[in-house]
Design a protein around this motif. Structure first.
Motif, PDB file in Angstrom:
ATOM      1  N   VAL A 105      42.984  36.569  18.522  1.00  0.00           N
ATOM      2  CA  VAL A 105      43.838  35.294  17.991  1.00  0.00           C
ATOM      3  C   VAL A 105      45.103  35.807  17.604  1.00  0.00           C
ATOM      4  N   LEU A 112      47.178  34.135   9.750  1.00  0.00           N
ATOM      5  CA  LEU A 112      46.062  34.183  10.632  1.00  0.00           C
ATOM      6  C   LEU A 112      44.792  33.318   9.959  1.00  0.00           C
ATOM      7  N   LEU A 115      38.772  34.247  11.368  1.00  0.00           N
ATOM      8  CA  LEU A 115      38.676  34.983  12.781  1.00  0.00           C
ATOM      9  C   LEU A 115      37.218  34.981  13.269  1.00  0.00           C
ATOM     10  N   GLY A 120      42.588  40.001  15.385  1.00  0.00           N
ATOM     11  CA  GLY A 120      43.830  39.223  15.123  1.00  0.00           C
ATOM     12  C   GLY A 120      45.046  39.701  15.071  1.00  0.00           C
ATOM     13  N   SER A 148      46.769  37.584   5.230  1.00  0.00           N
ATOM     14  CA  SER A 148      46.940  37.641   6.629  1.00  0.00           C
ATOM     15  C   SER A 148      46.974  39.221   7.350  1.00  0.00           C
ATOM     16  N   ALA A 152      44.570  41.653   9.576  1.00  0.00           N
ATOM     17  CA  ALA A 152      45.222  41.859  10.962  1.00  0.00           C
ATOM     18  C   ALA A 152      44.971  43.012  11.634  1.00  0.00           C
TER      19      ALA A 152
END
Length: 225
Positions: A105, A112, A115, A120, A148, A152
């Motif tokens: 993603v 984000l 998930l 991500g 986020s 990530a």
């Protein structure tokens, strides 16, 4: 929004999980496509088109109550702030419920989603949300951006200067950050200066300066003038 220790890769296993492949299927945040066109909207559209030309399958999604319709975007029509609250509190609903099965993603606009256990990638365009004259809705990013980044596998920034700011502010290790300079669309390579008649039709006389962007204090238009 301050840094907090060494950041660890989120769900999905970190950078090693992100293999460069033309056969990838990417859940792709197209929320910026639905609002008034800004730099982030342009970035996300151009990048999606370029990925498609490389053979990557892009699955655009948006979580937004308002905004224009786009037939190619899979959408949950709920206020983004409500979805973001649910994501932060319970890490659900996973965005794969909207996109279907994807390999990763890409949060193109600072955030984000939940998930669902896949990698991500998030783009942090700048740290303007930390300013006192932040753009509307930007204050939520004080919490959403570090959250986020924590999850990530890879963080993208458009310039090395922004990359340095993100790395220092969030104490982000270098192997989780990549600078991906923004390109120039092909349409600009055929551009030529407007002639006097065209300028006159716009009510413009030389000399002049052009500022392209939203009218916000952080753009510093007072100094330009």
């Amino acid at each position: 929004a301050g840094g907090a220790g060494d950041r660890k890769p989120g769900a999905g296993g970190g950078c090693d999980a992100l293999k460069i492949s033309r056969s990838l299927t990417v859940g792709y945040d197209a929320g910026p496509w639905l609002a008034a066109r800004t730099g982030v909207g342009r970035y996300s559209r151009e990048l999606a088109a370029a990925l498609g030309r490389l053979g990557t399958r892009v699955v655009p999604y948006a979580v937004a109550l308002r905004g224009s319709s786009d037939s190619g975007v899979r959408r949950w029509r709920v206020p983004a702030r409500i979805a973001q609250w649910l994501w932060r509190r319970w890490d659900r609903p996973a965005i794969t419920g909207l996109t279907g099965r994807v390999d990763l993603v890409h949060g193109t606009n600072f955030v984000l989603p939940a998930l669902g256990g896949i990698p991500g990638v998030v783009t942090i365009h700048d740290l303007s949300f930390l300013r006192s004259d932040v753009f509307p809705g930007g204050k939520r990013l004080n919490d959403l951006v570090p959250w986020s980044i924590d999850r990530a596998a890879l963080v993208l920034t458009p310039t090395a200067a922004v990359g340095d700011e993100v790395r220092d502010h969030f104490r982000l290790s270098g192997d989780r950050l990549r600078v991906t300079p923004e390109g120039v669309a092909g349409v600009f390579f055929g551009a030529t200066p407007l002639g006097e008649a065209a300028l006159a039709s716009l009510g413009v006389t030389r000399p002049f300066a052009v500022a392209v962007g939203t009218i916000e204090p952080r753009k510093n238009l007072d100094r330009l003038l």
